[in-house]
Write a protein that holds these residues in place. Structure first.
Motif, PDB file in Angstrom:
ATOM      1  N   PRO A 280      35.090  35.400  81.408  1.00  0.00           N
ATOM      2  CA  PRO A 280      33.758  35.076  80.885  1.00  0.00           C
ATOM      3  C   PRO A 280      33.325  33.665  81.271  1.00  0.00           C
ATOM      4  CG  PRO A 280      35.397  35.067  79.123  1.00  0.00           C
ATOM      5  CD  PRO A 280      36.085  35.576  80.338  1.00  0.00           C
ATOM      6  N   ARG A 281      32.076  33.539  81.685  1.00  0.00           N
ATOM      7  CA  ARG A 281      31.492  32.247  82.035  1.00  0.00           C
ATOM      8  C   ARG A 281      30.028  32.248  81.602  1.00  0.00           C
ATOM      9  NH1 ARG A 281      33.032  33.834  87.150  1.00  0.00           N
ATOM     10  NH2 ARG A 281      30.899  33.443  87.896  1.00  0.00           N
ATOM     11  N   PRO A 282      29.494  31.110  81.234  1.00  0.00           N
ATOM     12  CA  PRO A 282      28.103  31.093  80.775  1.00  0.00           C
ATOM     13  C   PRO A 282      27.112  31.489  81.865  1.00  0.00           C
ATOM     14  CG  PRO A 282      28.995  28.860  80.922  1.00  0.00           C
ATOM     15  CD  PRO A 282      30.144  29.794  81.073  1.00  0.00           C
ATOM     16  N   ASP A 283      27.418  31.187  83.133  1.00  0.00           N
ATOM     17  CA  ASP A 283      26.471  31.561  84.193  1.00  0.00           C
ATOM     18  C   ASP A 283      26.354  33.079  84.312  1.00  0.00           C
ATOM     19  OD1 ASP A 283      29.212  31.395  85.401  1.00  0.00           O
ATOM     20  OD2 ASP A 283      28.155  32.077  87.200  1.00  0.00           O
ATOM     21  N   LEU A 284      27.447  33.796  84.070  1.00  0.00           N
ATOM     22  CA  LEU A 284      27.398  35.253  84.118  1.00  0.00           C
ATOM     23  C   LEU A 284      26.604  35.814  82.937  1.00  0.00           C
ATOM     24  CD1 LEU A 284      31.049  36.239  85.152  1.00  0.00           C
ATOM     25  CD2 LEU A 284      29.014  36.098  86.601  1.00  0.00           C
TER      26      LEU A 284
ATOM     27  N   GLY B 134      35.514  38.726  89.744  1.00  0.00           N
ATOM     28  CA  GLY B 134      36.682  38.993  90.578  1.00  0.00           C
ATOM     29  C   GLY B 134      36.638  38.201  91.872  1.00  0.00           C
ATOM     30  N   ASP B 135      36.709  38.911  92.998  1.00  0.00           N
ATOM     31  CA  ASP B 135      36.695  38.261  94.303  1.00  0.00           C
ATOM     32  C   ASP B 135      35.296  38.117  94.880  1.00  0.00           C
ATOM     33  OD1 ASP B 135      39.482  38.033  94.348  1.00  0.00           O
ATOM     34  OD2 ASP B 135      39.727  40.042  95.186  1.00  0.00           O
ATOM     35  N   ALA B 136      34.267  38.566  94.163  1.00  0.00           N
ATOM     36  CA  ALA B 136      32.900  38.509  94.682  1.00  0.00           C
ATOM     37  C   ALA B 136      32.309  37.121  94.449  1.00  0.00           C
ATOM     38  CB  ALA B 136      32.035  39.570  94.011  1.00  0.00           C
ATOM     39  N   PRO B 137      31.618  36.578  95.432  1.00  0.00           N
ATOM     40  CA  PRO B 137      31.070  35.225  95.268  1.00  0.00           C
ATOM     41  C   PRO B 137      29.987  35.159  94.207  1.00  0.00           C
ATOM     42  CG  PRO B 137      30.275  36.238  97.308  1.00  0.00           C
ATOM     43  CD  PRO B 137      31.335  37.145  96.767  1.00  0.00           C
ATOM     44  N   SER B 138      29.848  33.983  93.621  1.00  0.00           N
ATOM     45  CA  SER B 138      28.800  33.747  92.648  1.00  0.00           C
ATOM     46  C   SER B 138      27.445  33.671  93.336  1.00  0.00           C
ATOM     47  CB  SER B 138      29.068  32.444  91.881  1.00  0.00           C
ATOM     48  OG  SER B 138      30.279  32.533  91.161  1.00  0.00           O
ATOM     49  N   ARG B 139      26.396  33.854  92.553  1.00  0.00           N
ATOM     50  CA  ARG B 139      25.027  33.790  93.049  1.00  0.00           C
ATOM     51  C   ARG B 139      24.200  32.904  92.124  1.00  0.00           C
ATOM     52  NH1 ARG B 139      22.901  37.599  96.304  1.00  0.00           N
ATOM     53  NH2 ARG B 139      20.949  37.581  95.115  1.00  0.00           N
TER      54      ARG B 139
ATOM     55  N   HIS C 267      32.424  47.930  87.152  1.00  0.00           N
ATOM     56  CA  HIS C 267      32.962  47.476  85.861  1.00  0.00           C
ATOM     57  C   HIS C 267      31.886  46.794  85.015  1.00  0.00           C
ATOM     58  CE1 HIS C 267      32.781  43.343  87.283  1.00  0.00           C
ATOM     59  NE2 HIS C 267      33.224  43.796  88.443  1.00  0.00           N
ATOM     60  N   GLY C 268      32.271  46.436  83.798  1.00  0.00           N
ATOM     61  CA  GLY C 268      31.363  45.779  82.870  1.00  0.00           C
ATOM     62  C   GLY C 268      31.334  44.267  83.032  1.00  0.00           C
ATOM     63  N   LEU C 269      30.434  43.641  82.298  1.00  0.00           N
ATOM     64  CA  LEU C 269      30.210  42.200  82.382  1.00  0.00           C
ATOM     65  C   LEU C 269      31.471  41.415  82.009  1.00  0.00           C
ATOM     66  CD1 LEU C 269      28.112  39.969  82.852  1.00  0.00           C
ATOM     67  CD2 LEU C 269      27.467  40.167  80.443  1.00  0.00           C
ATOM     68  N   THR C 270      31.794  40.444  82.851  1.00  0.00           N
ATOM     69  CA  THR C 270      32.943  39.510  82.794  1.00  0.00           C
ATOM     70  C   THR C 270      34.254  40.150  83.225  1.00  0.00           C
ATOM     71  OG1 THR C 270      33.913  39.733  80.561  1.00  0.00           O
ATOM     72  CG2 THR C 270      31.901  38.404  80.761  1.00  0.00           C
ATOM     73  N   PHE C 271      34.300  41.490  83.370  1.00  0.00           N
ATOM     74  CA  PHE C 271      35.544  42.144  83.781  1.00  0.00           C
ATOM     75  C   PHE C 271      35.612  42.189  85.311  1.00  0.00           C
ATOM     76  CE2 PHE C 271      34.572  44.221  79.560  1.00  0.00           C
ATOM     77  CZ  PHE C 271      35.497  43.469  78.859  1.00  0.00           C
ATOM     78  N   ASP C 272      36.536  42.960  85.873  1.00  0.00           N
ATOM     79  CA  ASP C 272      36.593  43.106  87.320  1.00  0.00           C
ATOM     80  C   ASP C 272      37.167  44.474  87.672  1.00  0.00           C
ATOM     81  OD1 ASP C 272      39.540  42.911  87.658  1.00  0.00           O
ATOM     82  OD2 ASP C 272      39.294  40.796  87.151  1.00  0.00           O
ATOM     83  N   ARG C 273      37.314  44.721  88.961  1.00  0.00           N
ATOM     84  CA  ARG C 273      37.650  46.071  89.416  1.00  0.00           C
ATOM     85  C   ARG C 273      39.045  46.529  88.998  1.00  0.00           C
ATOM     86  NH1 ARG C 273      38.087  42.873  94.136  1.00  0.00           N
ATOM     87  NH2 ARG C 273      40.076  43.121  95.265  1.00  0.00           N
ATOM     88  N   ARG C 274      39.889  45.614  88.515  1.00  0.00           N
ATOM     89  CA  ARG C 274      41.206  46.021  88.027  1.00  0.00           C
ATOM     90  C   ARG C 274      41.102  46.988  86.851  1.00  0.00           C
ATOM     91  NH1 ARG C 274      43.941  40.378  86.867  1.00  0.00           N
ATOM     92  NH2 ARG C 274      41.739  39.834  86.492  1.00  0.00           N
ATOM     93  N   HIS C 275      39.981  46.964  86.150  1.00  0.00           N
ATOM     94  CA  HIS C 275      39.807  47.855  85.000  1.00  0.00           C
ATOM     95  C   HIS C 275      39.885  49.326  85.376  1.00  0.00           C
ATOM     96  CE1 HIS C 275      38.142  45.812  81.210  1.00  0.00           C
ATOM     97  NE2 HIS C 275      38.891  44.944  81.853  1.00  0.00           N
ATOM     98  N   TRP C 276      39.709  49.635  86.645  1.00  0.00           N
ATOM     99  CA  TRP C 276      39.669  51.035  87.065  1.00  0.00           C
ATOM    100  C   TRP C 276      41.033  51.584  87.473  1.00  0.00           C
ATOM    101  CZ3 TRP C 276      35.475  53.100  85.429  1.00  0.00           C
ATOM    102  CH2 TRP C 276      34.281  52.374  85.402  1.00  0.00           C
ATOM    103  N   GLU C 277      42.079  50.773  87.442  1.00  0.00           N
ATOM    104  CA  GLU C 277      43.374  51.233  87.950  1.00  0.00           C
ATOM    105  C   GLU C 277      43.914  52.455  87.205  1.00  0.00           C
ATOM    106  OE1 GLU C 277      44.880  50.512  90.792  1.00  0.00           O
ATOM    107  OE2 GLU C 277      43.020  49.385  91.134  1.00  0.00           O
TER     108      GLU C 277
END
Length: 246
Positions: free
Chosen positions: A155-159, A43-48, A9-19
């Motif tokens: 959306p988050r500034p760290d992303l 989404g459910d993926a941890p931050s880095r 998926h694209g930035l700030t979105f998550d895998r639900r976009h593919w449903e």
């Protein structure tokens, strides 16, 4: 056997976009392996601490390897993931890249992001993102597509700072050289490459892209920046055809 699909998926979105697309694929291409992943920090993926391109590609490769796919996948990347998918295919076994509406060179976008860096590092960061979203054509979407575009996002500034770090701190010339190296590697590996763009592309850019990777196929699917939400039927058919193309 059809190449498995990996959907990014694209930035700030998550895998639900593919449903919506996954439902159509289940009809037109039943039995196809499909793996929809959350990008690091989404989404459910941890931050880095860092979201540099090579690091993100490495994390995704670990997940793809762990999924035990039957053969090298077709990697579909929307927006920033069009660049991620390109970098991934330059480094890891991939059958085809499908880049959904992402130009690989920074161009005017790079200038906008660089100018916005101070704002992104302060309390006004959300206004920067809202200006970006305003240009995506979300208002043209309806029903579930509109709902996913507006709600399956965080959306988050760290992303924004993390995924745009290389655009902000590398020159256009350096980024061009990076992408040309990726495209050359893709060509040397015999990996397919298809760019699905929402508007007629600039001729100079198409010339650059096809010079770097002559086997590139350009498909125009008119509409918003979210073709997987606006045109899931057409995209599912395109992906099903790719499964049987050499």
């Amino acid at each position: 056997m059809s190449s498995p699909l990996v959907l990014l998926h694209g930035l700030t979105f998550d895998r639900r976009h593919w449903e919506p697309l996954r439902r159509r694929l289940a009809v037109v291409d039943p039995g196809r392996e499909v793996l929809a992943l959350d990008l690091p920090g989404h989404g459910d993926a941890p931050s880095r601490a860092s979201y540099r391109l090579a690091e993100v590609a490495e994390v995704l490769h670990s997940q793809i390897a762990a999924a035990g796919l039957t053969e090298p996948p077709t990697v579909v990347g929307h927006s920033v993931s069009g660049i991620i998918a390109t970098a991934y295919a330059a480094r890891y076994p991939t059958r085809t890249v499908v880049n959904l509406d992402q130009i690989l060179l920074p161009g005017p976008f790079g200038a906008i992001v660089r100018a916005a860096e101070p704002e992104l590092r302060g309390p006004g960061w959300r206004a920067v993102w809202e200006r970006m979203v305003a240009g995506m054509g979300i208002e043209a979407l309806e029903g579930e597509a509109r709902q996913l575009a507006e709600t399956a996002t965080d959306p988050r500034p760290d992303l924004l700072l993390g995924y745009w770090d290389e655009v902000m701190h590398r020159t256009d010339q350096q980024l061009r050289a990076d992408r040309e190296a990726d495209l050359r590697s893709i060509g040397e590996r015999g990996t397919g490459y298809r760019w699905v763009t929402a508007a007629e592309p600039p001729a100079a850019y198409v010339d650059w892209l096809t010079a770097a990777l002559p086997t590139t196929v350009v498909t125009v699917l008119p509409g918003s920046h979210l073709p997987h939400l606006e045109h899931p039927d057409e995209l599912a058919l395109l992906l099903s055809r790719l499964a049987i193309e050499p």
